[in-house]
Write an enzyme that holds these catalytic residues in place. Sequence first.
Site, PDB file in Angstrom:
ATOM      1  N   CYS A  12       0.839  -1.198   0.000  1.00 39.64           N
ATOM      2  CA  CYS A  12       0.000   0.000   0.000  1.00 39.64           C
ATOM      3  C   CYS A  12       0.881   1.258   0.000  1.00 39.64           C
ATOM      4  O   CYS A  12       1.527   1.547  -0.995  1.00 39.64           O
ATOM      5  CB  CYS A  12      -0.961  -0.041   1.187  1.00 39.64           C
ATOM      6  SG  CYS A  12      -2.330   1.124   1.047  1.00 39.64           S
ATOM      7  N   HIS A  51      -3.396  -5.584   1.336  1.00 36.17           N
ATOM      8  CA  HIS A  51      -2.712  -5.741   2.618  1.00 36.17           C
ATOM      9  C   HIS A  51      -2.696  -7.215   3.047  1.00 36.17           C
ATOM     10  O   HIS A  51      -3.605  -7.649   3.758  1.00 36.17           O
ATOM     11  CB  HIS A  51      -3.448  -4.951   3.706  1.00 36.17           C
ATOM     12  CG  HIS A  51      -3.228  -3.467   3.644  1.00 36.17           C
ATOM     13  ND1 HIS A  51      -2.243  -2.841   4.360  1.00 36.17           N
ATOM     14  CD2 HIS A  51      -3.882  -2.505   2.966  1.00 36.17           C
ATOM     15  CE1 HIS A  51      -2.300  -1.529   4.129  1.00 36.17           C
ATOM     16  NE2 HIS A  51      -3.289  -1.302   3.290  1.00 36.17           N
ATOM     17  N   GLU A 104      -1.070  -8.628   5.350  1.00 34.24           N
ATOM     18  CA  GLU A 104      -1.011  -8.791   6.808  1.00 34.24           C
ATOM     19  C   GLU A 104      -2.404  -8.707   7.442  1.00 34.24           C
ATOM     20  O   GLU A 104      -2.590  -9.146   8.572  1.00 34.24           O
ATOM     21  CB  GLU A 104      -0.058  -7.759   7.415  1.00 34.24           C
ATOM     22  CG  GLU A 104      -0.618  -6.348   7.584  1.00 34.24           C
ATOM     23  CD  GLU A 104      -0.647  -5.533   6.286  1.00 34.24           C
ATOM     24  OE1 GLU A 104      -0.364  -6.107   5.220  1.00 34.24           O
ATOM     25  OE2 GLU A 104      -0.969  -4.323   6.354  1.00 34.24           O
TER      26      GLU A 104
END
Lengths: 91, 227
Positions: free
Chosen positions: B87, B195, B197
């Site tokens: 990002c 993302h 994560e």
Amino acid sequence: MASTRQFSVQVEVLLRDGIADPQGATIERALPALGLDGVSAVRAGKSFRFDLAATDDADAMAQATVVADRLLANPVIEESVVTVRPVDTPA
Amino acid sequence: MATRVGVVLFPGTNCEHDAVHALAGLGADAELVWHGATALGAYDALVLPGGFAHGDYLRPGAIARFSPVMESVATFAAAGGPVIGICNGFQVLTEAGLLPGALQKNRGLRFVCTTVQVRVERDDTALTDGVAPGTELAIPINHFEGNYTCDAATLAQLRDEERVVLRYVDNPNGSIDDIAGVCNAGRNVVGLMPHPERASDPLLGSVDGSVLLRALLRTAGAATPAA
């Protein structure tokens, strides 16, 4: 070292032709509500102003162009227009 | 020995703990690296996480590019070390010239925050090593400036060199050629808007991001110098 004088710089940053400018398009679409039907080619951008010390016009333009090309504008999507003028300093 | 991952923290970064947590959960020895640091030799991989580095002033990534750490990141990448930009980290890598193109405002000026399907296109990059092309993953996106763009010559080069790593199944932001992630010529630097994560635990609704993070740790482990 050569003596320097102050210059006033304006850098205008606009999206390159061919890069969609949704802000400009949205502003243009809003204008008929003001009764203005003849406004076209609206483009949204950024304007920066700063002073710098340079030996002459060419040096000032060279420095300002570095600022514009290497920081203020991303050349992948933006183009910049640099204007330089000497500042009258009191003697 | 666990794979050591440095997660770079700029002023304004806000996804760094998520990244460290997700990587640690996969067995990595992950820690934060302040943007003023210049010694990165202890790491097997680097992650530039999401957020708003330096407030996203001027443009996302435009100021972060000048952080002291970035010169060392470039050296690390040039030596073949895996570097992932997520990002805002992707935006930083493009501004730093480590990846081509730019991320402009989303189509229609829409901020998007949702989970999307992304398709893995290549299995030979630092983030997708061993992941079968065609694999679809559910991973959140959360951005305003995620609309990938580049000039026609760059796009042709990315296609010819098979450097489009991830594509959106249903383009959420106007990115050219549905691009969600690209890599450098060495295939060790990868930037992506999704993302991973945030899709690394069943509690989060998807564990598909772990597929990519595991691939990163595999790459990093393989790239570790024998010394």
